[in-house]
Write a protein that holds these residues in place. Sequence first.
Motif, PDB file in Angstrom:
ATOM      1  N   GLY A  24      -4.332   1.903  -0.654  1.00  0.00           N
ATOM      2  CA  GLY A  24      -4.373   0.631  -1.367  1.00  0.00           C
ATOM      3  C   GLY A  24      -4.118   0.819  -2.861  1.00  0.00           C
ATOM      4  O   GLY A  24      -4.612   1.773  -3.459  1.00  0.00           O
ATOM      5  N   ASP A  42       0.833  -1.225   0.000  1.00  0.00           N
ATOM      6  CA  ASP A  42       0.000   0.000   0.000  1.00  0.00           C
ATOM      7  C   ASP A  42       0.864   1.271   0.000  1.00  0.00           C
ATOM      8  O   ASP A  42       1.999   1.262   0.431  1.00  0.00           O
ATOM      9  N   HIS A  51      -1.775  -2.962   7.221  1.00  0.00           N
ATOM     10  CA  HIS A  51      -1.963  -2.841   5.773  1.00  0.00           C
ATOM     11  C   HIS A  51      -1.881  -4.202   5.079  1.00  0.00           C
ATOM     12  O   HIS A  51      -2.557  -4.428   4.072  1.00  0.00           O
ATOM     13  N   TRP A  85      -9.129  -0.006   2.855  1.00  0.00           N
ATOM     14  CA  TRP A  85      -7.870  -0.274   2.138  1.00  0.00           C
ATOM     15  C   TRP A  85      -7.636   0.805   1.061  1.00  0.00           C
ATOM     16  O   TRP A  85      -6.552   1.405   0.994  1.00  0.00           O
ATOM     17  N   LEU A 111      -5.246  -5.461   5.534  1.00  0.00           N
ATOM     18  CA  LEU A 111      -6.218  -4.764   4.678  1.00  0.00           C
ATOM     19  C   LEU A 111      -6.168  -5.312   3.254  1.00  0.00           C
ATOM     20  O   LEU A 111      -7.205  -5.560   2.632  1.00  0.00           O
TER      21      LEU A 111
END
Length: 252
Positions: free
Chosen positions: A105, A42, A75, A100, A78
């Motif tokens: 993301g 991410d 993350h 996210w 996520l």
Amino acid sequence: MGDLHGFLTQATTALRSAGLTDDEGHWAGGTDKLWFLGDLTDRGPDGIGVIDLVRRLQTEAEEAGGQVGCVLGNHDMLLYGSKYVPESPVTELRSIIQVWALNGGQENDLSALDDDRATWLAGLPALALVEDHLLLHADTLAYLEFGGTIDEINATMGDIMREHDESTFGTHARLLFNRFDFLDRNGGAENARKLLGQLGGTRLVHGHSTIPETFRVNPSTVDGPIIYADGLAMAADTGIALGAPCVAIKVT
Ligand SMILES: [Mn+2]
């Protein structure tokens, strides 16, 4: 190393500068131990490339008698949850894939996260005790809600990752968003002592809460970790996504 967030080039350069890899990018750390503090993906351009780098170094280090490990970051959860349980609620208003996307993301990462890489993510420990350092992603006591020992917490987290329970995955991931439990204004040293007393280790080392944001310093001036909470905690996330340098921190 703190959160890499998809910044593959910076990570590769930092590893070479630290002498942990050679000019071709292969493991050169011998019997050294190298740990990543989670949030491999991410925000930055190549989270999958970072996952693949860590996995390759893990194999190469093992062959050399060394060790490469990684603890699970929020993350990583996520991204993983966005693949398997995208509609799982994180808050009343938002699903995991929304959270996210709102937190950096990258579509490229999600589309390239195959079952092989995802299974590897699901097997990451939440906590590791390495050379008397308690390694964890987020600076939170919330880990204790998953169990009373490192093994229990890792087992619970592994179950959560493998079960793909849409009704609960998001709220579990949300626990790892908590932070600042070790800062003075929140009773920090006492909290750090509580976590170390329960789980072991003489100092905890965490990512997640970046040094520029946590200690209000300019990202460009960050060149290493910050030790705080009466020396019981080390903040290791330099804040790469904020423009800070990527640093492989030597802790012993
Ligand atoms: Mn992070």
